[in-house]
Motif scaffolding. Structure first.
Motif, short mmCIF file in Angstrom:
data_model
loop_
_atom_site.label_atom_id
_atom_site.label_comp_id
_atom_site.label_asym_id
_atom_site.label_seq_id
_atom_site.Cartn_x
_atom_site.Cartn_y
_atom_site.Cartn_z
N ILE A 1 0.86 -1.18 0.00
CA ILE A 1 0.00 0.00 0.00
C ILE A 1 0.89 1.23 0.00
CG2 ILE A 1 -1.78 1.28 1.23
CD1 ILE A 1 -1.36 -2.26 2.25
N ILE A 2 0.70 2.10 -0.96
CA ILE A 2 1.45 3.35 -1.04
C ILE A 2 0.46 4.50 -0.86
CG2 ILE A 2 2.96 4.82 -2.42
CD1 ILE A 2 3.82 2.33 -3.97
N ASN A 3 0.63 5.25 0.22
CA ASN A 3 -0.24 6.41 0.47
C ASN A 3 0.57 7.68 0.24
OD1 ASN A 3 -2.06 8.33 1.24
ND2 ASN A 3 -2.04 7.80 3.41
N CYS A 4 0.39 8.28 -0.93
CA CYS A 4 1.06 9.54 -1.24
C CYS A 4 0.03 10.62 -1.51
CB CYS A 4 2.01 9.38 -2.43
SG CYS A 4 1.23 8.73 -3.92
N ILE B 1 3.25 -4.34 3.12
CA ILE B 1 4.16 -3.20 3.17
C ILE B 1 3.32 -1.93 3.08
CG2 ILE B 1 5.89 -1.90 1.86
CD1 ILE B 1 7.05 -4.61 0.96
N LEU B 2 3.62 -0.95 3.92
CA LEU B 2 2.97 0.36 3.84
C LEU B 2 4.04 1.42 3.64
CD1 LEU B 2 0.63 2.33 4.06
CD2 LEU B 2 0.82 2.22 6.56
N LEU B 3 4.04 2.04 2.47
CA LEU B 3 4.95 3.14 2.16
C LEU B 3 4.15 4.43 2.26
CD1 LEU B 3 7.57 4.38 1.22
CD2 LEU B 3 7.03 3.71 -1.13
N HIS B 4 4.54 5.28 3.20
CA HIS B 4 3.73 6.46 3.54
C HIS B 4 4.51 7.74 3.28
CE1 HIS B 4 0.63 8.73 5.66
NE2 HIS B 4 1.58 9.37 6.30
N LEU B 5 3.88 8.68 2.59
CA LEU B 5 4.47 9.99 2.35
C LEU B 5 4.03 10.95 3.45
CD1 LEU B 5 6.22 11.34 0.06
CD2 LEU B 5 4.09 12.34 -0.75
N GLU C 1 2.28 8.62 14.04
CA GLU C 1 2.27 7.84 15.27
C GLU C 1 1.47 6.54 15.10
OE1 GLU C 1 1.13 8.35 20.03
OE2 GLU C 1 0.43 9.83 18.56
N LEU C 2 0.34 6.62 14.42
CA LEU C 2 -0.47 5.42 14.19
C LEU C 2 0.29 4.37 13.39
CD1 LEU C 2 -3.84 7.18 13.21
CD2 LEU C 2 -3.40 5.90 15.32
N ILE C 3 1.02 4.83 12.37
CA ILE C 3 1.77 3.90 11.52
C ILE C 3 2.96 3.33 12.27
CG2 ILE C 3 3.10 3.69 9.39
CD1 ILE C 3 1.30 5.95 8.26
N LEU C 4 3.66 4.17 13.03
CA LEU C 4 4.78 3.69 13.82
C LEU C 4 4.34 2.60 14.79
CD1 LEU C 4 6.46 7.14 14.58
CD2 LEU C 4 7.50 5.28 13.27
N LYS C 5 3.21 2.80 15.43
CA LYS C 5 2.71 1.81 16.40
C LYS C 5 2.30 0.51 15.69
CE LYS C 5 1.09 4.89 20.07
NZ LYS C 5 -0.11 5.40 20.83
N ALA C 6 1.67 0.62 14.53
CA ALA C 6 1.26 -0.57 13.79
C ALA C 6 2.46 -1.40 13.36
CB ALA C 6 0.43 -0.17 12.58
N ALA C 7 3.51 -0.71 12.89
CA ALA C 7 4.72 -1.42 12.47
C ALA C 7 5.46 -2.01 13.66
CB ALA C 7 5.63 -0.48 11.68
#
Length: 272
Positions: free
Chosen positions: A54-57, A83-87, A132-138
């Motif tokens: 998943i790419i969220n840009c 995989i989550l690639l986040h901009l 913060e949400l993504i950091l916690k999920a990873a």
């Protein structure tokens, strides 16, 4: 276009809010287009649950949307950990000064220091709540997350897929410039604070794309070896030029005057 040239066989699903790029994207081959909005949480959750990458840009400061993406990742229907690639964005790291004057200081954020990345939370506006949400999920082991964190993005890309169909988005001046011009137009003047020596940084859109491609390959290379603690090692800042606020304010004023905004008369004589 850059992505398709480097990865010709990867299946792509594009979640789009308009039909402007449909024809151009479909010409790349192996592209599925889904139309919708960020308010359609069920659709976003299903897409996140059924894709390995998943790419969220599109948006970096929408915690409810990010929660939906993570919810979909939690319920993944794929055989590999997603995989989550986040901009994200460097707006997280402004110093909060209100004087408008340059304040010399040591480097405030080092993306190569996991301990500094670990501190990012909702107190880092405007993107910290989502980060913060993504950091916690990873860190909890649900996803292999990686961040690209650009400064103010400007410029048009010679590789934009929309150029072939004359899409307006392909010739836009960049997110940072667009937001700044909207702000100036709404105010009725082009502002700077204090003596205008405060600095901020920018980066050309093509440089962001290049970094995104490198980080995407890093995600593939570490897919099977990625450990939850690794999230704090995958926060990549993209910065290039440094600007002071006064000459930029003058440049925006001149631009809008040339566009016919008479209230910005006088800016055209600026020496900058």
């Amino acid at each position: 276009m850059v992505f398709r040239k480097q990865y010709p066989n990867i299946l792509i699903t594009a979640f789009l809010r308009s039909t402007e790029l449909d024809t151009a994207l479909q010409s790349l081959g192996k592209v599925t287009i889904i139309h919708g909005t960020f308010d359609e949480y069920d659709k976003v959750e299903e897409l996140a649950a059924t894709h390995e990458i998943i790419i969220n840009c599109a948006v970096s400061f929408n915690p409810p949307l990010t929660e939906v993406i993570i919810k979909g990742i939690h319920a993944t229907k794929t055989s590999k950990k997603p995989i989550l690639l986040h901009l994200s964005g460097t707006g997280n790291f402004v110093d909060g000064s209100k004087t408008g004057n340059y304040i010399p200081q040591e480097r405030p954020f080092n993306d190569a220091n996991p301990d500094q990345v670990r501190k990012i939370d909702a107190s880092y506006p405007p993107n910290g709540a989502t980060d913060e949400l993504i950091l916690k999920a990873a860190a909890s082991g649900y996803t292999n997350a990686l961040f690209v964190c650009p400064a103010g993005i400007y410029g048009t890309s010679k590789n934009h897929i929309g150029r072939s169909v004359g899409a307006k988005s392909a010739f836009a001046p960049g997110v940072w410039v667009s937001w700044s011009l909207e702000n100036v137009t709404e105010l009725g003047f082009s502002p700077y604070i204090g003596d205008g020596t405060a600095i901020y940084r920018s980066v050309h859109v093509d440089d962001v794309v290049e970094l995104m491609m490198l980080v995407f390959q890093k995600a593939l290379d570490t897919w099977d070896s990625y450990k939850p603690e690794d999230i704090y090692k995958h926060f990549y800042v993209a910065v290039d030029e440094v600007h002071t606020t006064k000459p930029v304010a003058e440049a925006f004023g001149r631009l809008l005057y040339r566009r016919g905004e008479d209230r910005f008369a006088g800016c055209e004589e600026s020496p900058v």
